[in-house]
Design an enzyme around this catalytic site. Structure first.
Site, short mmCIF file in Angstrom:
data_model
loop_
_atom_site.label_atom_id
_atom_site.label_comp_id
_atom_site.label_asym_id
_atom_site.label_seq_id
_atom_site.Cartn_x
_atom_site.Cartn_y
_atom_site.Cartn_z
N ASP A 35 0.85 -1.20 0.00
CA ASP A 35 0.00 0.00 0.00
C ASP A 35 0.88 1.24 0.00
O ASP A 35 1.86 1.32 0.75
CB ASP A 35 -0.91 -0.02 1.25
CG ASP A 35 -2.05 0.97 1.14
OD1 ASP A 35 -3.21 0.53 1.18
OD2 ASP A 35 -1.78 2.19 1.01
N LYS A 36 0.49 2.20 -0.82
CA LYS A 36 1.28 3.43 -0.96
C LYS A 36 1.06 4.39 0.21
O LYS A 36 1.79 5.35 0.37
CB LYS A 36 0.85 4.11 -2.28
CG LYS A 36 1.66 5.29 -2.72
CD LYS A 36 1.10 5.80 -4.06
CE LYS A 36 1.72 7.11 -4.47
NZ LYS A 36 1.11 7.62 -5.70
N LEU A 83 -6.92 -4.48 -4.53
CA LEU A 83 -7.89 -3.45 -4.13
C LEU A 83 -7.36 -2.03 -4.29
O LEU A 83 -8.14 -1.07 -4.25
CB LEU A 83 -8.29 -3.62 -2.66
CG LEU A 83 -9.03 -4.89 -2.28
CD1 LEU A 83 -8.12 -5.81 -1.49
CD2 LEU A 83 -10.29 -4.61 -1.50
N SER A 87 -10.32 6.02 -5.07
CA SER A 87 -11.68 5.48 -4.96
C SER A 87 -12.80 6.52 -4.85
O SER A 87 -13.97 6.14 -4.82
CB SER A 87 -11.76 4.55 -3.73
OG SER A 87 -11.67 5.32 -2.54
N THR A 131 -16.13 -2.27 -9.05
CA THR A 131 -17.28 -1.53 -8.53
C THR A 131 -18.49 -1.65 -9.46
O THR A 131 -18.33 -1.84 -10.67
CB THR A 131 -16.90 -0.04 -8.39
OG1 THR A 131 -18.07 0.71 -8.11
CG2 THR A 131 -16.27 0.52 -9.66
N TYR A 157 -13.60 8.38 -12.29
CA TYR A 157 -13.33 7.21 -11.42
C TYR A 157 -13.85 5.94 -12.08
O TYR A 157 -13.10 4.96 -12.24
CB TYR A 157 -14.00 7.41 -10.04
CG TYR A 157 -14.13 6.13 -9.25
CD1 TYR A 157 -13.00 5.47 -8.76
CD2 TYR A 157 -15.38 5.55 -9.01
CE1 TYR A 157 -13.11 4.27 -8.05
CE2 TYR A 157 -15.51 4.36 -8.30
CZ TYR A 157 -14.36 3.73 -7.82
OH TYR A 157 -14.48 2.54 -7.13
#
Ligand code: NAD
Ligand code: DAU
Length: 351
Positions: A35-36, A83, A87, A131, A157
């Site tokens: 994760d960034k 994931l 978002s 999504t 998005y």
């Protein structure tokens, strides 16, 4: 059964619940969380598992091909659960390019590395989390998104997420990469960043600030408790058929304004305020550009084929969520800092 899983975006809202769900329900598996730690990533979401011997956190960018290759080399992943993403729809309207970089280029980077390292595709899986927004906006009350609904993304998005879904399917079709995709409706629950409707409203009600409701508040979303999503991901990961797509939804449609009124009622009770106090904070503001009217998911494939169904009633889940935010004030206060305020100034300046 998978032994070494790369989870991307595991410090975010849904990702952190997925990491915790896997560690609790399949403790023997090794998980590496890449994760960034963007504004949305928060290691506080993972304190329960941070010392688990089968869990490793790596701070880094999914677009960094060298890093991803080094991780594949070191940990010999047999699966990826992807994931990591930008978002938030409103942010994608302010800055589409970041969404293309992480959601599209980042996804293709992961696909390329998986393809390169998995010379033998047996017992491998690239699971892409997507999504319902890729399907567009429903106008007619009786329509639902199914797995065969044509893609019609309408925000930067959802266009970026749709593009990443297409790449995942293209890598399956062209190179035989074993993939599975799920498309889920709106999640809510603990640890959600307070830019999204429910935690934003909880925070504003608590502080007696206006609750911004876009347009007339008539847009409809289908809400699912985040742990039910994590369980669906667990089930699809273990039992889903390679090459397939699964829709995940809550069978739980709410008009935004009705949801906010219910939340106001719960908050009045929890904060011992007189009835109807919080509703007075509702403020109708300029609508989101290109605001999708309604999302509604048909998840009958997931229910009939993998025996999953939502387990948390909305009223119960919303109350749990409110309790969590009220009992975790430091979590919220650490986030509601200067950067977040600047973002809000930018958002409203552009309307
Ligand atoms: P989030 O914004 O809370 O978390 C995203 C995480 O990804 C953060 O921890 C962030 O630091 C990390 N990240 C961002 N860019 C990165 C990069 N370049 N490299 C590595 N890490 C990076 O998002 P969320 O709401 O938890 O959503 C997770 C996934 O689920 C996303 O793919 C989203 O599209 C999808 N999804 C979300 C919902 C929802 O209601 N929130 C519903 C359906 C699907
Ligand atoms: O449907 C799944 C998607 O749900 C996910 O893919 C996205 O990552 C997630 O952010 C979410 O998108 P939405 O745009 O539906 O969620 P958001 O919480 O931003 O908004 C929910 C609804 O509430 C939407 O109709 C816009 C409205 N809204 C939102 C905010 C932040 C308001 O009226 N006021 C607000 O302040």
């Amino acid at each position: 059964m998978a032994k070494s899983i790369l989870i991307t975006g595991g410090a975010g809202f849904i990702g952190s619940h997925v990491v915790k769900f896997f560690i609790k329900n399949q403790p023997s598996v090794n998980i590496v969380n890449l994760d960034k730690l963007t504004y949305a990533g928060n290691l506080q979401n993972l304190v329960e598992v941070e010392n688990n011997k089968n869990y490793t956190f790596v701070k880094g960018d999914i677009c960094d091909e060298n890093l991803v290759e080094n991780l594949f080399e070191k940990y010999n992943f047999d699966s990826v659960i992807h994931l990591a993403a930008e978002s938030h729809v409103d942010r994608s309207i302010l800055n589409p390019m970041e969404f293309i970089t992480t959601n599209v280029v980042g996804t293709v980077t992961l696909l390329n590395v998986a393809k390169k390292f998995w010379s033998d595709f047996s017992d491998k899986l690239f699971y892409h989390i997507s999504t319902d927004e890729v399907y567009g906006s429903l106008e007619n009350e009786t329509d639902f998104f199914t797995e065969t609904t044509s893609y019609d993304p309408r925000s930067p998005y959802s266009a970026a997420k749709a593009s990443s879904d297409h790449f995942v399917r293209a890598y399956h079709n062209t190179f035989g990469l074993p993939v599975v995709i799920s498309n889920c409706s709106n999640n809510y629950g603990p640890n959600q960043f307070p830019e999204k409707l429910i935690p934003l409203a909880i925070n504003n009600i608590k502080k007696n600030n206006p609750i911004p409701v876009y347009g007339k508040g008539e847009n409809i979303r289908d809400w699912l408790f985040v742990v039910d999503h994590a369980r669906a991901i667990f089930d699809i990961f273990h039992k889903g058929v390679v090459g397939q797509t699964y829709n995940i939804g809550g069978d739980n449609e709410w008009k935004n304004i009705d949801l906010i009124k219910l939340l106001c009622k719960i908050m009045d009770e929890k904060l011992n305020r007189p009835k109807n106090t919080s509703e007075k904070l509702i403020t109708f503001v300029t609508d989101r550009a290109g605001h999708d009217m309604r999302y509604a998911i048909d998840s009958s494939k997931l229910k009939s084929e993998l025996n999953w169904k939502p387990s948390v009633y909305f009223e119960e889940g919303l109350e749990k969520t409110v309790d969590w935010y009220l009992n975790n004030e430091p979590w919220l206060e650490n986030i509601v800092n200067g950067n977040y305020k600047n973002y809000y100034q930018d958002l409203y300046k552009n309307r």
